[in-house]
Structure formats: structure tokens, C-alpha cells
Design an enzyme around this catalytic site. Structure first.
Site, PDB file in Angstrom:
ATOM      1  N   CYS A   1       0.843  -1.190   0.000  1.00 33.60           N
ATOM      2  CA  CYS A   1       0.000   0.000   0.000  1.00 33.60           C
ATOM      3  C   CYS A   1       0.882   1.246   0.000  1.00 33.60           C
ATOM      4  O   CYS A   1       1.986   1.234   0.540  1.00 33.60           O
ATOM      5  CB  CYS A   1      -0.951   0.094   1.185  1.00 33.60           C
ATOM      6  SG  CYS A   1      -2.005  -1.340   1.374  1.00 33.60           S
TER       7      CYS A   1
ATOM      8  N   ARG B   1       3.220  -0.073  -5.252  1.00 33.56           N
ATOM      9  CA  ARG B   1       3.091  -0.683  -3.925  1.00 33.56           C
ATOM     10  C   ARG B   1       1.768  -1.444  -3.763  1.00 33.56           C
ATOM     11  O   ARG B   1       1.522  -2.061  -2.732  1.00 33.56           O
ATOM     12  CB  ARG B   1       3.177   0.385  -2.833  1.00 33.56           C
ATOM     13  CG  ARG B   1       4.444   1.183  -2.873  1.00 33.56           C
ATOM     14  CD  ARG B   1       4.449   2.240  -1.809  1.00 33.56           C
ATOM     15  NE  ARG B   1       4.491   1.667  -0.490  1.00 33.56           N
ATOM     16  CZ  ARG B   1       5.598   1.307   0.142  1.00 33.56           C
ATOM     17  NH1 ARG B   1       6.762   1.480  -0.446  1.00 33.56           N
ATOM     18  NH2 ARG B   1       5.551   0.799   1.341  1.00 33.56           N
TER      19      ARG B   1
ATOM     20  N   TRP C   1      -2.914  -2.624  -1.627  1.00 29.16           N
ATOM     21  CA  TRP C   1      -2.699  -4.041  -1.948  1.00 29.16           C
ATOM     22  C   TRP C   1      -3.421  -4.791  -0.831  1.00 29.16           C
ATOM     23  O   TRP C   1      -3.030  -4.727   0.330  1.00 29.16           O
ATOM     24  CB  TRP C   1      -1.213  -4.368  -1.952  1.00 29.16           C
ATOM     25  CG  TRP C   1      -0.900  -5.731  -2.505  1.00 29.16           C
ATOM     26  CD1 TRP C   1      -0.686  -6.050  -3.817  1.00 29.16           C
ATOM     27  CD2 TRP C   1      -0.757  -6.943  -1.775  1.00 29.16           C
ATOM     28  NE1 TRP C   1      -0.417  -7.388  -3.943  1.00 29.16           N
ATOM     29  CE2 TRP C   1      -0.451  -7.968  -2.704  1.00 29.16           C
ATOM     30  CE3 TRP C   1      -0.855  -7.292  -0.426  1.00 29.16           C
ATOM     31  CZ2 TRP C   1      -0.247  -9.296  -2.334  1.00 29.16           C
ATOM     32  CZ3 TRP C   1      -0.660  -8.624  -0.057  1.00 29.16           C
ATOM     33  CH2 TRP C   1      -0.357  -9.606  -1.002  1.00 29.16           C
TER      34      TRP C   1
ATOM     35  N   ASN D   1      -0.951   2.028   5.849  1.00 30.28           N
ATOM     36  CA  ASN D   1      -0.170   0.989   5.180  1.00 30.28           C
ATOM     37  C   ASN D   1       0.393   0.095   6.280  1.00 30.28           C
ATOM     38  O   ASN D   1       1.066   0.588   7.183  1.00 30.28           O
ATOM     39  CB  ASN D   1       0.967   1.654   4.378  1.00 30.28           C
ATOM     40  CG  ASN D   1       2.011   0.658   3.908  1.00 30.28           C
ATOM     41  OD1 ASN D   1       1.716  -0.511   3.698  1.00 30.28           O
ATOM     42  ND2 ASN D   1       3.234   1.119   3.753  1.00 30.28           N
ATOM     43  N   GLY D   2       0.117  -1.202   6.189  1.00 32.65           N
ATOM     44  CA  GLY D   2       0.650  -2.121   7.198  1.00 32.65           C
ATOM     45  C   GLY D   2      -0.421  -3.106   7.636  1.00 32.65           C
ATOM     46  O   GLY D   2      -1.500  -3.186   7.043  1.00 32.65           O
TER      47      GLY D   2
ATOM     48  N   GLU E   1      15.642 -17.108 -12.271  1.00 31.79           N
ATOM     49  CA  GLU E   1      15.222 -15.716 -12.406  1.00 31.79           C
ATOM     50  C   GLU E   1      14.407 -15.525 -13.696  1.00 31.79           C
ATOM     51  O   GLU E   1      13.391 -14.829 -13.707  1.00 31.79           O
ATOM     52  CB  GLU E   1      16.457 -14.797 -12.374  1.00 31.79           C
ATOM     53  CG  GLU E   1      16.204 -13.341 -12.670  1.00 31.79           C
ATOM     54  CD  GLU E   1      15.131 -12.709 -11.792  1.00 31.79           C
ATOM     55  OE1 GLU E   1      14.723 -13.286 -10.770  1.00 31.79           O
ATOM     56  OE2 GLU E   1      14.658 -11.620 -12.179  1.00 31.79           O
TER      57      GLU E   1
ATOM     58  N   LYS F   1      10.530 -14.189 -13.912  1.00 33.05           N
ATOM     59  CA  LYS F   1      10.163 -12.986 -14.677  1.00 33.05           C
ATOM     60  C   LYS F   1       9.029 -13.300 -15.640  1.00 33.05           C
ATOM     61  O   LYS F   1       8.081 -12.542 -15.769  1.00 33.05           O
ATOM     62  CB  LYS F   1      11.403 -12.494 -15.427  1.00 33.05           C
ATOM     63  CG  LYS F   1      11.545 -11.048 -15.649  1.00 33.05           C
ATOM     64  CD  LYS F   1      11.811 -10.166 -14.463  1.00 33.05           C
ATOM     65  CE  LYS F   1      11.798 -10.770 -13.125  1.00 33.05           C
ATOM     66  NZ  LYS F   1      12.133 -10.030 -11.984  1.00 33.05           N
TER      67      LYS F   1
ATOM     68  N   GLU G   1       5.774 -13.771 -13.706  1.00 33.36           N
ATOM     69  CA  GLU G   1       5.280 -12.539 -13.094  1.00 33.36           C
ATOM     70  C   GLU G   1       4.486 -11.687 -14.066  1.00 33.36           C
ATOM     71  O   GLU G   1       3.455 -11.133 -13.699  1.00 33.36           O
ATOM     72  CB  GLU G   1       6.464 -11.684 -12.584  1.00 33.36           C
ATOM     73  CG  GLU G   1       7.062 -12.137 -11.295  1.00 33.36           C
ATOM     74  CD  GLU G   1       8.200 -11.215 -10.848  1.00 33.36           C
ATOM     75  OE1 GLU G   1       8.212 -10.815  -9.680  1.00 33.36           O
ATOM     76  OE2 GLU G   1       9.079 -10.907 -11.669  1.00 33.36           O
TER      77      GLU G   1
ATOM     78  N   HIS H   1      14.552 -36.188 -14.094  1.00 34.64           N
ATOM     79  CA  HIS H   1      14.128 -36.922 -12.893  1.00 34.64           C
ATOM     80  C   HIS H   1      12.697 -36.568 -12.512  1.00 34.64           C
ATOM     81  O   HIS H   1      12.409 -36.263 -11.362  1.00 34.64           O
ATOM     82  CB  HIS H   1      15.096 -36.643 -11.737  1.00 34.64           C
ATOM     83  CG  HIS H   1      16.483 -37.110 -12.029  1.00 34.64           C
ATOM     84  ND1 HIS H   1      16.814 -38.440 -12.135  1.00 34.64           N
ATOM     85  CD2 HIS H   1      17.632 -36.431 -12.288  1.00 34.64           C
ATOM     86  CE1 HIS H   1      18.107 -38.558 -12.422  1.00 34.64           C
ATOM     87  NE2 HIS H   1      18.612 -37.347 -12.530  1.00 34.64           N
TER      88      HIS H   1
ATOM     89  N   LYS I   1       5.499  -4.267  -5.648  1.00 36.90           N
ATOM     90  CA  LYS I   1       6.956  -4.203  -5.724  1.00 36.90           C
ATOM     91  C   LYS I   1       7.592  -4.269  -4.347  1.00 36.90           C
ATOM     92  O   LYS I   1       8.683  -4.792  -4.181  1.00 36.90           O
ATOM     93  CB  LYS I   1       7.361  -2.908  -6.421  1.00 36.90           C
ATOM     94  CG  LYS I   1       8.819  -2.869  -6.734  1.00 36.90           C
ATOM     95  CD  LYS I   1       9.119  -1.904  -7.840  1.00 36.90           C
ATOM     96  CE  LYS I   1      10.545  -2.042  -8.295  1.00 36.90           C
ATOM     97  NZ  LYS I   1      10.817  -3.317  -8.958  1.00 36.90           N
TER      98      LYS I   1
HETATM   99  C1  G6P Z   1       8.247  -8.819  -4.504  1.00 33.05           C
HETATM  100  C2  G6P Z   1       8.583  -8.241  -5.862  1.00 33.05           C
HETATM  101  C3  G6P Z   1       9.759  -9.017  -6.457  1.00 33.05           C
HETATM  102  C4  G6P Z   1      10.940  -8.973  -5.495  1.00 33.05           C
HETATM  103  C5  G6P Z   1      10.563  -9.499  -4.103  1.00 33.05           C
HETATM  104  C6  G6P Z   1      11.642  -9.191  -3.088  1.00 33.05           C
HETATM  105  O1  G6P Z   1       7.712 -10.088  -4.625  1.00 33.05           O
HETATM  106  O2  G6P Z   1       7.468  -8.312  -6.729  1.00 33.05           O
HETATM  107  O3  G6P Z   1      10.142  -8.408  -7.684  1.00 33.05           O
HETATM  108  O4  G6P Z   1      11.969  -9.747  -6.011  1.00 33.05           O
HETATM  109  O5  G6P Z   1       9.381  -8.832  -3.644  1.00 33.05           O
HETATM  110  O6  G6P Z   1      11.717  -7.809  -2.929  1.00 33.05           O
HETATM  111  P1  G6P Z   1      12.977  -7.028  -2.422  1.00 33.05           P
HETATM  112  O7  G6P Z   1      12.565  -5.587  -2.447  1.00 33.05           O
HETATM  113  O8  G6P Z   1      13.264  -7.501  -1.031  1.00 33.05           O
HETATM  114  O9  G6P Z   1      14.088  -7.309  -3.348  1.00 33.05           O
END
Ligand code: G6P
Length: 600
Positions: free
Chosen positions: A2, A27, A75, A101-102, A477, A481, A484, A500, A595
Site C-alpha cells: 500500500c 506498492r 494491496w 499501510n501495514g 530468475e 520474470k 510474473e 528426474h 513491488k
Molecule cells: C516482490 C517483488 C519481487 C521482489 C521481491 C523481493 O515479490 O514483486 O520483484 O523480487 O518482492 O523484494 P525485495 O525488495 O526484497 O528485493
């Protein structure tokens, strides 16, 4: 998660809140809302709804003069994303409005003890806070009611509160969730992130945990006072605003993600200019000495940052010869492993510096008095402030929810640290990083070609990435991506492990993307490619020139094998981007994600 913004000043508050909320949408973007004082009619107006800030901007009327407002982009944690659960929320009498927020962990206990008579209009924990403040107003003045309420809250919060009895004040409070106060002679802005302060503040102050602020207007002067929870005045240390609006624009790109992918060669160059002086590391000695003293490194991270951590482990073990382990933050927090080393060092990697799972680990590690370092892109973040030392990534603001350039920044910094700790320098890092940046430029220039491969071959509902060694970490990774932002079910596999079990999922046309940058294991991965080809897979091979075969679809300029994760990741980011574009996804704000994940 948020984002919250508040403003009290000479300018139109609703404009500042709405543009601030747009910048904070990374956020969370399930719903949003604004609460402001309409000076023309001396009344308060609330607009809120599920959906994006754009809806809040386009479909409501802001013609009224207004200088005081608070806003929120959500969020969802407590309750579905709908109109009722959108912030702001109000006390029963409607005297107080709040954005939050929280997560308040003891909201049910507080409700049972103090507010059992109240029928709430939402499912949120936030409504409990604002009604608790009102409950104490029977006996206490407003500031004391707020502080009394804060003393009862368990969990995390950044709060902005408007008392409709006084349109010249905003109250703010913070614990664990970030909140900054931006200062300008013409007004004061409060926000979850410095990005929402750009253009409205010359200086700012990141509030400390368990502090409370009163922002007020006194004639033509805007003032603020900071207190601790028992009401003692504090003197904050101000920081200068060094971000400019240009840094957070799209600079002509269609999407933030594409812009950020294309910025990666400059991120590498910028980090070199900050932390590498020819062959000498310029990371401050007091930080490097933490690593030098360590007999074992424990990396704690989540998501993309954890994948950077895997590469870091490889570097620390292969270049610096320090045993290293990587932990998923949310697991480590509640299932701590046996810490076997005499002198462990805990390294927290986080682009945002706010991830709640990491914060939970940091608190526990600090209780055990082990040394801690944060590697983050946000120098003012909680993890940066709370660890013993921090290293800033200097990737510049990353706005797309899916992380790209912050990852490249993290891995580059890990390479520099590992190199500095190396007993013998195995190669010239400065020279190899410069070559890397050129190779990155070359593949970015050919990005349309990747776009064409994607539209021909990535048409399935699932996809597999395979690779070995360092390429395996890039596969993890790459798959994250793709998931996501395109919502294609993607998995990253150690190429030899696929057979396996998971190979059962390979059928006619299943896309398998193989990454090959490591000479030593080239032929092993090639054998695995043949295994999936013979079961009908549609294979795309991404390789470095030195290990390439003529039929490979993407061949990249050679870089030092150790630095290959930094190059190999770029075509995979582009694959994710173009797949999502092809499928018409909301690339910069994918569904259900945020994010900065500030809840555990
Ligand atoms: C969220 C984001 C990811 C990120 C992860 C860790 O899930 O969507 O992109 O890798 O948090 O976030 P940080 O800010 O700790 O790297």
C-alpha cells in the site's frame, strides 16, 4: 504494501495526492482513495473505489479549492479489494479519517476489548485504529488519543490522520512501514516513498519507528513536530532531495520495464564508477571488513533478490573462498538453521529494503548480536537503516513491479565484493565489467529480434528454462520474470534434473529455453537439449559465442564466464517482456503483485 500520501500547503492538495498515488501504485493497485477538505464549502469530500488511480483521477470531480488531503493506493490484506475496504476509513462519528499501510496483528483483541459495540463498515484492520482513537477522545485530547492508540497497536503501520475539527493539521505515525515527511516552504508532503515527494520537497525526513508527527499550518508557515510514543519532542536529521522528475519518467519507452531493461548497461557502468577504481574496490573499508572477518556468509533474500543471492554464493565460494548459504527470508524467519560458524555474517539483499520477511529475519539476527549488512537500492529504507552497514546499489529508481536493473545491480555489487575478498585476483574485473556492458548494449540493440522469436515460439501455456551451474540460477530468475508478467507457467530447472520427473510434462511443442554460458558443462546441457527435442519440445538456445552452435537462436558476445549471469539474464527479461506484450498483459503492474512487500 500500500502507498499513502498526505499534503498540507499552498497548492492544490488533490493534485499532489493523485500524482503521488500514481507514483506509489507499484506498492499495490487493488483500490485507491482520497479524502480532502473543500475550502469553498468548508466540507470534507471522500472519493474511493476499487481499481487504479487513473479511475480516481478521471471519474471524480476536483474543482474545489483544497489544501489539505490524504490518499491511499491498496494491496489487499484484510478484506477483498472493493469499495467498502478501500481507504480512507472513518471513525463512527465521521470526525476522523485515516489512511494506513501495514497490518495490525491484534486488531481482533482490540475490537473485543474496546469496540465491541461498533458495527464496522469494512473488513479492514484500519477501521479499528481510527475507531480506537475516537474511543479515547471521550477522555483525552486528540494527540494523546492517537498516541494512546499507537501504544496498543501490534504489527506494522504508516498512518495519516485528518481530524475534521481542524483542517490545518495532519497527524502521522510510523512503525515498520515506511513514511517520509517532505519539506518545502510552500507546504509539507508525507508519503510512503521518496518518489511521491519529487517536485514538492527540498528536504525530507524518513520517520523512525514508533514516532508520531504533527504537521500543521500556522498563518502562512508550514511546520512539523516529531515525538516519540510517550510525547517527547525529537530533532530529526533532514536529508536533501536528490531525485529529479526525469529519473522517474518513461523517457520515451512504452513501458517502465523496457526502459529499465535498457538501462542495465549504464547501471553496470554507474556501479563501476561508484565502487571500482581501476582494480581497487571503493566499497568503504568498514563495510568490507565485515566480509573479511566472516568465516561463513548467510545471504537472506526473497524473489529476484534471492536469485541474485545464489549468484553471490557462487562468487563468494569460487572467487573469495568463503562458504556461503542462501536462505528464503520467509523460511529463515521461523525455521532458523543451525548457525555453525564462529563468525557468521548475515547479508540481506533487497531492492526495496522494505520486505517484511527480511525485516523479521533482521530483528531475530540482531537479537543474537550477529553482524548484518544490507545490499539495497533504497538508501533510506528500513533494512538499510537497521542493519549494521549497508551498500547502496545505485541502479536508480526501479518502477516496473518486475525487477530487472536492481537484480543486475545486486549481482554486479556481489561480484565487486567477492573480487575484493579474493586471495588471488583471477581476472581484471574492471576490464571484464566494461566488456560486459558492451555485450549488454549489443543484445539490447537487437531486442526486436527477441520479440519475433517470442511471437513465433512462446505460444504455449507453460515453458521451461534449463541450464547448469551459473546458468541454472539465471533460469530461476528467467522463469520468475516470465511468470510474473506474462502469467505463463514457467519453471527454471537444473538441466540435468529435468529428466528426474519433470520431463513427463514435455510434449509436442512445449517451449524449453536452454541457457549455455559455461564451457565446462556445455556438452552436458546439449545432451539435455537433445532429450527434450526428441520428446517434441520447441527449443530455444541462448548461448555465448564461445560455446555456441550455429543453430542456436540467440548468440551473445563473449563475456567472462563468471559475469555471464549478468548478460544471460537480459534476453530472458526481453522474452518475458515481449511475451507479456504479445498477450496484452499489464506489464508494469502485473496482477496480484506489489513491488514492495511489506507484509509477511
Ligand atoms: C516482490 C517483488 C519481487 C521482489 C521481491 C523481493 O515479490 O514483486 O520483484 O523480487 O518482492 O523484494 P525485495 O525488495 O526484497 O528485493
Amino acid at each position: 504494501m500500500c502507498g499513502i500520501v498526505g499534503y498540507l500547503g499552498d497548492h492544490k492538495a488533490s493534485d499532489i495526492i493523485l500524482s503521488g498515488l500514481e507514483k506509489l501504485e507499484y506498492r499495490g493497485y487493488d483500490s485507491c482513495g482520497i479524502f480532502f477538505h473543500d475550502l469553498d464549502h468548508d466540507q470534507y469530500i471522500t472519493y474511493k473505489d476499487k481499481g487504479r488511480v487513473k479511475h480516481l483521477m478521471d471519474d471524480f470531480d476536483y474543482q474545489f479549492t483544497n489544501h489539505l488531503a490524504i490518499g491511499h493506493t491498496r494491496w489487499a490484506t484484510h478484506g477483498r479489494p472493493n469499495l467498502e475496504n478501500s481507504h480512507p476509513h472513518f471513525s463512527l462519528s465521521k470526525r476522523l479519517g485515516i489512511v494506513h499501510n501495514g497490518v495490525i496483528e491484534n486488531y481482533q483483541e482490540l475490537t473485543a476489548k474496546y469496540l465491541s459495540d461498533i458495527t464496522f463498515s469494512s473488513e479492514t484492520d484500519t477501521e479499528v485504529i481510527v475507531n480506537l482513537i475516537e474511543y479515547f477522545l471521550d477522555e483525552l485530547p486528540i494527540e494523546e488519543s492517537i498516541r494512546k492508540t499507537l501504544s496498543l497497536l501490534e504489527g506494522s503501520y504508516a498512518l495519516l490522520i485528518i481530524d475534521t475539527h481542524d483542517p490545518s493539521i495532519i497527524y502521522a505515525a510510523k512503525s515498520k512501514s515506511p513514511l517520509l515527511i517532505g519539506l518545502h516552504p510552500e507546504g509539507i508532503t508525507l508519503a510512503s516513498d521518496v518518489m511521491a515527494l519529487i517536485g514538492h520537497a527540498t528536504h525530507y525526513y524518513p520517520m523512525e519507528d514508533k514516532t508520531f508527527a504533527v504537521v500543521s499550518q500556522n498563518n502562512d508557515v508550514y511546520e512539523y513536530q516529531i515525538y516519540d510514543i510517550i510525547g517527547t519532542k525529537l530533532s530529526p536529521e533532514l536529508l536533501e532531495m536528490d531525485l529529479v522528475l526525469d529519473e522517474i519518467g518513461k523517457a520515451g519507452y512504452s513501458h517502465y520495464m523496457l526502459k529499465e531493461i535498457c538501462e542495465q548497461p549504464s547501471v553496470v557502468r554507474k556501479i563501476m564508477s561508484k565502487y571500482l577504481d581501476s582494480e581497487t574496490c571503493r566499497i568503504p573499508e568498514d563495510v568490507i571488513s565485515f566480509f573479511m572477518d566472516a568465516t561463513r556468509i548467510y545471504i537472506i533474500a526473497a524473489g529476484t533478490s534471492m536469485h541474485a543471492g545464489f549468484v553471490g554464493k557462487y562468487y563468494f565460494e569460487h572467487i573469495s573462498h568463503i562458504p556461503t548459504e542462501v536462505f528464503i527470508a520467509s523460511e529463515f524467519a521461523y525455521n532458523q538453521p543451525l548457525i555453525s560458524s564462529e563468525r557468521p555474517l548475515f547479508v540481506f539483499i533487497s531492492q526495496s529494503g522494505e520486505t517484511a520477511d527480511l525485516r523479521a529475519c533482521l530483528t531475530k539476527i540482531k537479537e543474537r548480536k550477529f553482524p548484518t549488512i544490507t545490499i539495497t537500492n533504497v538508501a533510506t529504507s528500513t533494512l538499510a537503516r537497521e542493519a549494521d552497514r549497508f551498500i547502496e546499489i545505485h541502479a536508480g529508481p526501479e518502477i516496473a513491479v518486475a525487477s530487472t536493473k536492481a537484480y543486475v545491480g545486486q549481482v554486479t555489487i556481489l561480484a565487486i565484493i567477492a573480487y575484493q575478498l579474493a586471495p588471488h585476483k583471477p581476472f581484471s574485473l574492471a576490464r571484464e565489467l566494461s566488456r560486459l556492458a558492451v555485450a549488454m548494449d549489443a543484445i539490447i540493440d537487437k531486442r526486436d529480434y527477441i520479440g519475433r522469436i517470442v511471437s513465433d515460439k512462446l505460444t504455449h501455456r507453460n515453458c521451461f528454462y534449463i541450464g547448469r551451474g551459473l546458468d541454472y540460477f539465471t533460469c530461476l530468475e528467467a522463469a520468475l520474470k516470465l511468470k510474473e508478467i506474462s502469467y505463463i507457467q514457467a519453471e527454471g530447472f537444473a538441466a540435468g534434473e529435468l529428466k528426474h520427473g519433470t520431463i513427463a510434462l514435455i510434449e509436442e511443442g512445449t517451449p524449453v529455453i536452454a541457457l549455455i554460458s559455461q564451457k565446462r558443462i556445455n556438452h552436458n546441457t546439449r545432451a539435455n537439449i537433445r532429450e527434450v527435442l526428441s520428446r517434441g519440445a520447441e527449443v530455444i538456445v541462448i548461448s555465448l559465442t564461445d560455446v555456441s552452435e550455429s543453430a542456436d537462436q540467440v548468440i551473445l558476445m563473449d563475456v567472462h564466464e563468471m559475469l555471464s549471469p549478468l548478460l544471460m539474464v537480459i534476453p530472458t527479461q526481453l522474452i518475458a517482456f515481449y511475451s507479456a506484450l504479445h498477450l496484452n498483459r499489464d506489464i508494469d503492474k502485473p496482477r496480484n503483485l506489489a513491488k514492495s512487500v511489506t507484509v509477511e
